[in-house]
Design an enzyme around this catalytic site. Structure first.
Site, PDB file in Angstrom:
ATOM      1  N   LYS A  13      57.847  33.145  50.177  1.00  0.00           N
ATOM      2  CA  LYS A  13      56.970  31.999  49.902  1.00  0.00           C
ATOM      3  C   LYS A  13      57.619  30.685  50.339  1.00  0.00           C
ATOM      4  O   LYS A  13      56.994  29.876  51.016  1.00  0.00           O
ATOM      5  CB  LYS A  13      56.640  31.915  48.397  1.00  0.00           C
ATOM      6  CG  LYS A  13      55.923  33.121  47.847  1.00  0.00           C
ATOM      7  CD  LYS A  13      55.594  32.964  46.372  1.00  0.00           C
ATOM      8  CE  LYS A  13      56.805  32.858  45.489  1.00  0.00           C
ATOM      9  NZ  LYS A  13      57.656  34.059  45.437  1.00  0.00           N
ATOM     10  N   ARG A  88      52.143  30.838  38.064  1.00  0.00           N
ATOM     11  CA  ARG A  88      52.753  32.156  37.882  1.00  0.00           C
ATOM     12  C   ARG A  88      52.132  32.888  36.706  1.00  0.00           C
ATOM     13  O   ARG A  88      52.517  34.032  36.428  1.00  0.00           O
ATOM     14  CB  ARG A  88      54.244  31.994  37.622  1.00  0.00           C
ATOM     15  CG  ARG A  88      55.125  32.205  38.865  1.00  0.00           C
ATOM     16  CD  ARG A  88      56.563  32.025  38.422  1.00  0.00           C
ATOM     17  NE  ARG A  88      57.533  32.674  39.242  1.00  0.00           N
ATOM     18  CZ  ARG A  88      58.271  32.061  40.178  1.00  0.00           C
ATOM     19  NH1 ARG A  88      58.069  30.802  40.456  1.00  0.00           N
ATOM     20  NH2 ARG A  88      59.182  32.727  40.835  1.00  0.00           N
ATOM     21  N   ARG A 127      69.825  36.871  50.259  1.00  0.00           N
ATOM     22  CA  ARG A 127      69.447  35.444  50.285  1.00  0.00           C
ATOM     23  C   ARG A 127      70.664  34.577  49.972  1.00  0.00           C
ATOM     24  O   ARG A 127      71.422  34.857  49.057  1.00  0.00           O
ATOM     25  CB  ARG A 127      68.348  35.171  49.243  1.00  0.00           C
ATOM     26  CG  ARG A 127      68.049  33.681  49.098  1.00  0.00           C
ATOM     27  CD  ARG A 127      66.674  33.401  48.587  1.00  0.00           C
ATOM     28  NE  ARG A 127      66.451  33.870  47.229  1.00  0.00           N
ATOM     29  CZ  ARG A 127      65.272  33.797  46.605  1.00  0.00           C
ATOM     30  NH1 ARG A 127      64.221  33.285  47.219  1.00  0.00           N
ATOM     31  NH2 ARG A 127      65.144  34.253  45.379  1.00  0.00           N
ATOM     32  N   ARG A 160      72.225  32.677  44.614  1.00  0.00           N
ATOM     33  CA  ARG A 160      71.677  32.080  43.395  1.00  0.00           C
ATOM     34  C   ARG A 160      72.016  32.949  42.182  1.00  0.00           C
ATOM     35  O   ARG A 160      72.006  34.174  42.285  1.00  0.00           O
ATOM     36  CB  ARG A 160      70.147  31.978  43.515  1.00  0.00           C
ATOM     37  CG  ARG A 160      69.674  30.653  44.053  1.00  0.00           C
ATOM     38  CD  ARG A 160      68.221  30.652  44.420  1.00  0.00           C
ATOM     39  NE  ARG A 160      67.300  31.188  43.423  1.00  0.00           N
ATOM     40  CZ  ARG A 160      65.974  31.231  43.604  1.00  0.00           C
ATOM     41  NH1 ARG A 160      65.438  30.783  44.718  1.00  0.00           N
ATOM     42  NH2 ARG A 160      65.187  31.731  42.682  1.00  0.00           N
TER      43      ARG A 160
HETATM   44  P1  ADP Z   1      60.517  33.327  47.838  1.00  0.00           P
HETATM   45  O1  ADP Z   1      60.374  31.846  48.021  1.00  0.00           O
HETATM   46  O2  ADP Z   1      59.197  34.058  47.876  1.00  0.00           O
HETATM   47  O3  ADP Z   1      61.325  33.697  46.622  1.00  0.00           O
HETATM   48  P2  ADP Z   1      62.244  33.183  50.209  1.00  0.00           P
HETATM   49  O4  ADP Z   1      61.402  32.403  51.161  1.00  0.00           O
HETATM   50  O5  ADP Z   1      63.398  32.485  49.592  1.00  0.00           O
HETATM   51  O6  ADP Z   1      61.333  33.894  49.084  1.00  0.00           O
HETATM   52  O7  ADP Z   1      62.752  34.495  51.004  1.00  0.00           O
HETATM   53  C1  ADP Z   1      63.588  35.460  50.333  1.00  0.00           C
HETATM   54  C2  ADP Z   1      64.702  35.916  51.297  1.00  0.00           C
HETATM   55  O8  ADP Z   1      64.129  36.664  52.382  1.00  0.00           O
HETATM   56  C3  ADP Z   1      65.480  34.767  51.945  1.00  0.00           C
HETATM   57  O9  ADP Z   1      66.816  35.179  52.099  1.00  0.00           O
HETATM   58  C4  ADP Z   1      64.785  34.574  53.299  1.00  0.00           C
HETATM   59  O10 ADP Z   1      65.683  34.027  54.261  1.00  0.00           O
HETATM   60  C5  ADP Z   1      64.371  36.017  53.640  1.00  0.00           C
HETATM   61  N1  ADP Z   1      63.106  36.099  54.387  1.00  0.00           N
HETATM   62  C6  ADP Z   1      62.016  35.297  54.267  1.00  0.00           C
HETATM   63  N2  ADP Z   1      61.028  35.707  55.096  1.00  0.00           N
HETATM   64  C7  ADP Z   1      61.494  36.817  55.723  1.00  0.00           C
HETATM   65  C8  ADP Z   1      60.939  37.720  56.701  1.00  0.00           C
HETATM   66  N3  ADP Z   1      59.689  37.576  57.171  1.00  0.00           N
HETATM   67  N4  ADP Z   1      61.700  38.753  57.111  1.00  0.00           N
HETATM   68  C9  ADP Z   1      62.949  38.924  56.624  1.00  0.00           C
HETATM   69  N5  ADP Z   1      63.536  38.116  55.727  1.00  0.00           N
HETATM   70  C10 ADP Z   1      62.830  37.071  55.267  1.00  0.00           C
HETATM   71  P1  AMP Z   2      61.654  30.586  42.283  1.00  0.00           P
HETATM   72  O1  AMP Z   2      62.597  29.628  42.931  1.00  0.00           O
HETATM   73  O2  AMP Z   2      60.212  30.298  42.562  1.00  0.00           O
HETATM   74  O3  AMP Z   2      62.026  32.037  42.547  1.00  0.00           O
HETATM   75  O4  AMP Z   2      61.812  30.373  40.704  1.00  0.00           O
HETATM   76  C1  AMP Z   2      63.060  30.606  40.040  1.00  0.00           C
HETATM   77  C2  AMP Z   2      62.835  30.673  38.523  1.00  0.00           C
HETATM   78  O5  AMP Z   2      62.308  29.420  38.054  1.00  0.00           O
HETATM   79  C3  AMP Z   2      61.832  31.725  38.048  1.00  0.00           C
HETATM   80  O6  AMP Z   2      62.414  33.015  37.906  1.00  0.00           O
HETATM   81  C4  AMP Z   2      61.415  31.122  36.691  1.00  0.00           C
HETATM   82  O7  AMP Z   2      62.390  31.333  35.699  1.00  0.00           O
HETATM   83  C5  AMP Z   2      61.372  29.633  37.002  1.00  0.00           C
HETATM   84  N1  AMP Z   2      60.024  29.205  37.480  1.00  0.00           N
HETATM   85  C6  AMP Z   2      59.708  28.707  38.705  1.00  0.00           C
HETATM   86  N2  AMP Z   2      58.390  28.424  38.781  1.00  0.00           N
HETATM   87  C7  AMP Z   2      57.859  28.763  37.576  1.00  0.00           C
HETATM   88  C8  AMP Z   2      56.552  28.731  37.023  1.00  0.00           C
HETATM   89  N3  AMP Z   2      55.482  28.313  37.744  1.00  0.00           N
HETATM   90  N4  AMP Z   2      56.385  29.160  35.743  1.00  0.00           N
HETATM   91  C9  AMP Z   2      57.433  29.589  35.014  1.00  0.00           C
HETATM   92  N5  AMP Z   2      58.682  29.660  35.463  1.00  0.00           N
HETATM   93  C10 AMP Z   2      58.917  29.253  36.740  1.00  0.00           C
END
Ligand code: ADP
Ligand code: AMP
Length: 214
Positions: A13, A88, A127, A160
């Site tokens: 995302k 969420r 990541r 993270r």
């Molecule tokens: P989210 O925001 O949904 O938690 P991220 O955008 O941070 O996810 O992506 C999660 C991990 O996967 C990161 O390490 C990112 O660099 C990697 N990633 C994102 N898109 C792709 C893709 N299409 N193919 C492979 N790896 C990806």
């Molecule tokens: P993210 O960076 O989107 O993966 O979010 C990391 C963490 O932040 C999640 O696992 C939750 O603990 C908290 N968080 C982020 N967005 C929300 C939301 N909309 N509602 C509740 N918790 C959230």
């Protein structure tokens, strides 16, 4: 254009929201990034949010909804915005809908980046995030130019805290129980668009732009 990014944690995302923000010139609003910035700055909100985030649980709706409703009322959101990681829960989706309705507006698209759980485990383990500017990489799929260092600001990259394997499992359970029902919610609203998130980053982005238009 007002867009919601749906999908499991690690589905991509944030990666896609950043590209959409650059192409369409609308702000990328990540509740996760907002909470992490508050933790870094040791604010009251940060202290409260950290307790839940460290356990892989959701921060309560009371702490989350008002934050987003205030953010999308700011001037830079007039042309639209991308919500990443919000809503969420169903109550969060209702709060968003109500806030927009009061302004005579509604969301345009909810894009579900569809990625099975076994892909997610690999993505989150690889990541790496920049604790300074929030940029995100993957050690194999999307590596930084210099190993271990952020392309944007040069800071050392970190895993993270909530990307540790045990917490990832918990976050996936929370996603299936509390967030996945939003897919049906937005299907009923008629704005759900699904894209295959297992493809490479560029292909996922092409699928999204074909939904959003040029
Ligand atoms: P989210 O925001 O949904 O938690 P991220 O955008 O941070 O996810 O992506 C999660 C991990 O996967 C990161 O390490 C990112 O660099 C990697 N990633 C994102 N898109 C792709 C893709 N299409 N193919 C492979 N790896 C990806
Ligand atoms: P993210 O960076 O989107 O993966 O979010 C990391 C963490 O932040 C999640 O696992 C939750 O603990 C908290 N968080 C982020 N967005 C929300 C939301 N909309 N509602 C509740 N918790 C959230």
């Amino acid at each position: 254009m007002k867009i919601i990014m749906l999908g499991a944690p690690g589905a991509g995302k944030g990666t896609q929201a950043k590209l959409i923000s650059e192409k369409y010139g609308i702000p990328h609003i990540s509740t996760g990034d907002i909470f992490r910035a508050n933790i870094k700055n040791d604010t009251e909100l940060g202290k409260k949010a950290k307790v839940y985030m460290d356990k892989g649980e959701l921060v309560p709706d009371e702490l989350t909804c008002e934050l987003v409703v205030d953010r999308i009322a700011q001037d830079d959101c007039k042309k639209g915005f991308i919500l990443d990681g919000f809503p969420r829960t169903i109550p969060q989706a209702d709060a968003l809908k109500e806030a927009l309705q009061q302004r005579g507006e509604a969301m345009d698209f909810a894009i579900d980046i569809d990625v099975p759980d076994d892909f997610i485990i690999n993505r989150m383990g690889g990541r790496r995030a920049c604790p300074n500017c929030g940029a995100t990489y993957h050690i194999v799929n999307i590596p930084p130019k210099k190993e271990g260092l952020c392309d944007v600001c040069g800071s050392p990259l970190v895993l993270r805290d909530d990307d540790q394997p045990e917490t990832v499992k918990k976050r996936l359970d929370v996603y299936h129980a509390q967030t996945e029902p939003l897919i049906d919610y937005y299907k009923k609203e008629g704005i759900l668009r699904k894209v295959d998130g297992t493809q490479e980053m560029e292909q996922v982005f092409a699928a999204i732009t074909s939904v959003l238009g040029e």
